[in-house]
Design a protein around this motif. Structure first.
Motif, PDB file in Angstrom:
ATOM      1  N   ALA A  16     -12.080  -4.982   4.302  1.00  0.00           N
ATOM      2  CA  ALA A  16     -12.760  -6.254   3.806  1.00  0.00           C
ATOM      3  C   ALA A  16     -12.457  -7.479   4.859  1.00  0.00           C
ATOM      4  O   ALA A  16     -12.209  -8.298   5.499  1.00  0.00           O
ATOM      5  CB  ALA A  16     -13.531  -6.556   3.057  1.00  0.00           C
ATOM      6  N   LEU A  17     -10.805  -7.516   4.440  1.00  0.00           N
ATOM      7  CA  LEU A  17     -10.238  -8.430   4.907  1.00  0.00           C
ATOM      8  C   LEU A  17      -8.999  -8.694   6.359  1.00  0.00           C
ATOM      9  O   LEU A  17      -8.371  -9.495   6.750  1.00  0.00           O
ATOM     10  CB  LEU A  17      -9.069  -9.174   4.136  1.00  0.00           C
ATOM     11  CG  LEU A  17      -9.705  -9.050   2.567  1.00  0.00           C
ATOM     12  CD1 LEU A  17      -8.727  -9.511   1.455  1.00  0.00           C
ATOM     13  CD2 LEU A  17     -10.487 -10.334   2.190  1.00  0.00           C
ATOM     14  N   GLU A  18      -9.165  -6.859   7.323  1.00  0.00           N
ATOM     15  CA  GLU A  18      -8.820  -7.446   8.020  1.00  0.00           C
ATOM     16  C   GLU A  18      -9.088  -8.356   9.304  1.00  0.00           C
ATOM     17  O   GLU A  18     -10.577  -8.225   8.827  1.00  0.00           O
ATOM     18  CB  GLU A  18      -9.509  -5.834   8.949  1.00  0.00           C
ATOM     19  CG  GLU A  18      -8.902  -4.183   8.139  1.00  0.00           C
ATOM     20  CD  GLU A  18      -7.425  -3.928   8.162  1.00  0.00           C
ATOM     21  OE1 GLU A  18      -6.858  -4.331   9.397  1.00  0.00           O
ATOM     22  OE2 GLU A  18      -6.772  -2.892   8.423  1.00  0.00           O
ATOM     23  N   GLU A  23      -5.566  -2.969   5.146  1.00  0.00           N
ATOM     24  CA  GLU A  23      -6.421  -2.009   4.663  1.00  0.00           C
ATOM     25  C   GLU A  23      -5.727  -0.885   3.666  1.00  0.00           C
ATOM     26  O   GLU A  23      -5.564  -0.933   2.555  1.00  0.00           O
ATOM     27  CB  GLU A  23      -7.804  -1.146   4.976  1.00  0.00           C
ATOM     28  CG  GLU A  23      -8.210  -0.042   3.915  1.00  0.00           C
ATOM     29  CD  GLU A  23      -9.463   1.562   4.216  1.00  0.00           C
ATOM     30  OE1 GLU A  23      -9.386   1.843   4.418  1.00  0.00           O
ATOM     31  OE2 GLU A  23      -8.870   1.198   5.929  1.00  0.00           O
ATOM     32  N   ALA A  24      -4.954  -0.373   3.750  1.00  0.00           N
ATOM     33  CA  ALA A  24      -3.564  -0.351   3.489  1.00  0.00           C
ATOM     34  C   ALA A  24      -3.286  -0.773   2.430  1.00  0.00           C
ATOM     35  O   ALA A  24      -2.031  -0.413   1.229  1.00  0.00           O
ATOM     36  CB  ALA A  24      -2.101   0.658   4.851  1.00  0.00           C
ATOM     37  N   PHE A 181       2.561  -7.628   2.179  1.00  0.00           N
ATOM     38  CA  PHE A 181       2.614  -8.249   3.261  1.00  0.00           C
ATOM     39  C   PHE A 181       3.414  -7.141   4.399  1.00  0.00           C
ATOM     40  O   PHE A 181       2.932  -7.572   4.691  1.00  0.00           O
ATOM     41  CB  PHE A 181       2.667  -9.601   3.489  1.00  0.00           C
ATOM     42  CG  PHE A 181       3.581  -9.764   3.629  1.00  0.00           C
ATOM     43  CD1 PHE A 181       5.029  -9.832   3.873  1.00  0.00           C
ATOM     44  CD2 PHE A 181       3.959 -10.920   1.910  1.00  0.00           C
ATOM     45  CE1 PHE A 181       6.568 -10.429   3.788  1.00  0.00           C
ATOM     46  CE2 PHE A 181       5.537 -11.553   1.602  1.00  0.00           C
ATOM     47  CZ  PHE A 181       6.763 -10.927   2.751  1.00  0.00           C
ATOM     48  N   TYR A 182       4.250  -6.680   2.884  1.00  0.00           N
ATOM     49  CA  TYR A 182       5.489  -5.744   4.236  1.00  0.00           C
ATOM     50  C   TYR A 182       5.142  -4.332   4.935  1.00  0.00           C
ATOM     51  O   TYR A 182       4.978  -4.557   6.270  1.00  0.00           O
ATOM     52  CB  TYR A 182       6.521  -5.259   3.696  1.00  0.00           C
ATOM     53  CG  TYR A 182       7.394  -5.375   3.847  1.00  0.00           C
ATOM     54  CD1 TYR A 182       8.663  -6.707   3.765  1.00  0.00           C
ATOM     55  CD2 TYR A 182       8.124  -4.271   5.141  1.00  0.00           C
ATOM     56  CE1 TYR A 182       9.561  -6.670   4.737  1.00  0.00           C
ATOM     57  CE2 TYR A 182       9.187  -4.666   5.378  1.00  0.00           C
ATOM     58  CZ  TYR A 182      10.034  -5.958   5.117  1.00  0.00           C
ATOM     59  OH  TYR A 182      11.220  -5.650   6.294  1.00  0.00           O
ATOM     60  N   LEU A 183       3.369  -4.267   4.434  1.00  0.00           N
ATOM     61  CA  LEU A 183       3.107  -2.766   5.358  1.00  0.00           C
ATOM     62  C   LEU A 183       2.971  -3.036   6.876  1.00  0.00           C
ATOM     63  O   LEU A 183       3.316  -3.049   7.609  1.00  0.00           O
ATOM     64  CB  LEU A 183       2.258  -2.488   5.221  1.00  0.00           C
ATOM     65  CG  LEU A 183       2.165  -1.265   4.176  1.00  0.00           C
ATOM     66  CD1 LEU A 183       1.214  -0.816   3.402  1.00  0.00           C
ATOM     67  CD2 LEU A 183       3.487  -0.243   3.924  1.00  0.00           C
TER      68      LEU A 183
END
Length: 214
Positions: A16-18, A23-24, A181-183
């Motif tokens: 939802a925050l995309e 999402e991941a 946040f790293y992904l």
């Protein structure tokens, strides 16, 4: 024995925050990290209940303000996992899809009173976030230690929170652990900080401010 803590729901879907928070990241952050903090907090609280039933019965929020009364062997686990538990419960709630923008009403008035303007507040918050070395959080919190609540910003290391001190109530927090946040952002922490403002749920921040001001 203290009531078992459960993993709080996000209140929205993992995607939802995309595109601001992917999402991941949300899945591993909630189902991995927060679930881990929940389990470790329950285990430590169960041990605390054996050592000091009355203190354990007060619950994790209260225990975090009284770590000096916690047996030394449990102090680290409760500070780290317990802090992680309560901090993430706040973090999910102060984000929501389709939010962002500026606060309104009493929160905006209090921000302008404390910092001069919303933009000045945001610049100070962003400065703390960008300058934080290692893992930690940046907070907007209500300080009632001298009576009337005054809004202040601060950073904390690891899973510490302003709420560990009596009279201080966080109403907005930004997780700056790399797992947050790293992904998506890798080393571009400034891009994550900028994107995060687009999902801040100011209505929830206002609700927390009103509760802290009551």
């Amino acid at each position: 024995a203290p009531a078992e803590l459960t993993l709080p729901p996000l209140g929205y879907d993992y995607d939802a925050l995309e595109p601001h928070i992917d999402e991941a990241t949300m899945r591993v952050h909630h189902l991995g990290h927060h679930a881990g903090y929940t389990a470790k907090t329950n285990a430590a609280m169960a041990k605390l209940a054996e050592a000091d039933p009355a203190l354990a019965a007060e619950g994790i929020d209260s225990v975090l303000t009284k770590l000096d009364k916690v047996p030394a062997a449990l102090r680290g686990p409760l500070r780290n996992a317990g802090g992680g538990y309560v901090n993430h419960a706040l973090f999910w709630s102060i984000m929501a899809p389709g939010k962002g923008g500026k606060p309104e009403g009493a929160v905006l008035t209090a921000i302008e009173s404390a910092f001069g303007s919303y933009d000045a507040f945001k610049a100070e918050f962003d400065g703390l976030a960008g300058g934080l070395f290692g893992s930690g959080w940046v907070w907007l919190y209500a300080d009632k230690t001298s009576g009337t609540p005054v809004l202040k910003v601060c950073s904390t290391p690891n899973q510490d929170t302003p709420a560990m001190e009596a009279g201080k109530t966080p109403i907005l927090g930004l997780d700056l652990w790399e797992h947050a946040f790293y992904l998506r952002y890798q080393n571009k922490k400034a891009s994550y900080i900028e994107a995060w403002w687009n999902v801040v749920n100011w209505e929830e921040v206002a609700r927390r401010f009103a509760a802290a001001s009551a």
